[in-house]
Scaffold this active site. Structure first.
Site: not given
Ligand code: NAD
Ligand code: UDP
Length: 322
Positions: A105, A159, A92, A149, A99, A34, A145, A13
């Site tokens: 990076k 990171y 996910t 998150k 990922n 996906n 969820y 969406f």
């Protein structure tokens, strides 16, 4: 300057509207999805554009791409969708974050995380500022969820601190508009679909719980502004519409705008359903010079017009064996 931009969850969406905007701006856009909660139809109209590319891929698996910016939206967002396979939802959020952060990076790319107001859980502070740390039940049905998150935000900041990856975190509050999945079970899509079909409007609880609804164009604008804000600002920043409505008020407005004679029925409130939600957007106003411009009534009219125009048989619930 034109950029190579990856949008994960780009067929969804929000992702499909974001891709559309970025393609219009002339950027080279890679949409990765996906199709768990979306359809190719959402981006079909972009497929013949020279600066748009579609990749079917699951973000829990690594992928090697060369990009300058990443918008990380891949994650089921509606409660029914993210609770369908909660373990996968958590994967996910976490593996997806790892990922895209690894890619950022390597490529020295900037990466924006689509976080959520759910990091505040069922908030004791109202409205919610970014400094509020939230009240999430870590073992409840929404935790896959919410905690996914929250942990993704942690990964983004680590990171950033450890590897200097330029990150941006936006906490998105309830957003609606054309191209919402009609069977995603979210309140706006449910009420409009039910009203148009003359079915009962299902209010969970007594309908006194509140939400603040942001139109998708305002949200996409906020996300793009956040990507381009000065280097020193990582967020998190709240993006949402600060106007607050009860769910009952929303149901009545949908009935009025559709001219439907559907009946309101009251169903049990799902566990851990937040009782109040409204963003404090002072930070977004100051840092991004952003605030929503679309009133709920007009945004709903546009969304209802879109729901009237679609063929429901083209939409299906999440794939089994996901
Ligand atoms: P959506 O379900 O329409 O979009 C999510 C997209 O991610 C879908 O296209 C789905 O197929 C894809 N996806 C899911 N798992 C994937 C995986 N493992 N690999 C690749 N693609 C995957 O939902 P949306 O409303 O467009 O939400 C987009 C993002 O914004 C999500 O990250 C969501 O958490 C966040 N968000 C949305 C809202 C909202 O109200 N719409 C509120 C808060 C946060
Ligand atoms: N809701 C409702 N009827 C529905 C769907 C949702 O009353 O058919 C309520 C739900 O219990 C919640 C609010 O509407 O209080 C928003 O739900 P949604 O699933 O859209 O998103 P949430 O903000 O809870 O993630």
């Amino acid at each position: 300057m034109l950029k190579r931009i990856l949008v994960t969850g780009g067929a969804g969406f929000l992702g499909s509207h974001l891709c559309e905007r970025l393609v219009e701006m002339g950027h080279d856009v890679i949409c990765l999805d996906n199709f768990f909660t979306s359809q190719k139809a959402n981006v079909m109209h972009l497929l013949d554009r020279h600066n748009f590319e579609l990749i079917r891929h699951d973000i829990t698996l690594p992928i090697w791409l060369e990009v300058d910016e990443i918008y990380n939206l891949a994650c089921p967002a509606a409660p029914g969708h993210y609770q369908y396979n909660p373990i996968k939802t958590m994967k996910t959020s976490l593996m997806g974050a790892i990922n895209v952060l690894g890619m950022a990076k390597r490529c020295r790319a900037k990466v924006l995380q689509a976080s959520t107001s759910e990091v505040y859980g069922d908030p004791e502070v109202h409205p919610q500022p970014e400094s509020y740390r939230g009240a999430v039940n870590p073992i409840g049905l929404r935790a896959c969820y919410d905690e996914g998150k929250r942990a993704a935000e942690t990964l983004f900041m680590d990171y950033h601190r450890m590897n200097g990856v330029p990150v941006r975190i936006v906490r998105i509050f309830n957003t609606y508009g054309p191209r919402m999945h009609p069977y995603d079970g979210r309140v706006v899509s449910n009420f409009i679909r039910q009203a148009l079909a003359g079915e009962e409007i299902t209010i969970y609880g007594d309908g006194s719980q509140t939400r603040s609804f942001c139109y998708r164009d305002d949200m996409v604008e906020g996300m793009i502004r956040m990507m381009h804000v000065g280097e020193d600002f990582t967020g998190p920043v709240n993006l949402g519409n600060p106007e607050e409505f009860t769910i009952r008020e929303l149901a009545e407005l949908v009935l009025e705008l559709t001219g439907s004679r559907s009946r309101l029925v009251f169903k049990p409130l799902p566990p851990d359903d937040p009782t109040r939600r409204r963003p404090d957007i002072a930070l977004a106003r100051t840092k991004l010079h952003w605030q929503p411009t679309m009133p709920l009534r007009e945004g709903l009219e546009r969304t209802i017009a879109w729901f009237r125009s679609i063929d429901m048989s083209h939409y299906r619930p999440p794939t089994p064996r996901y």
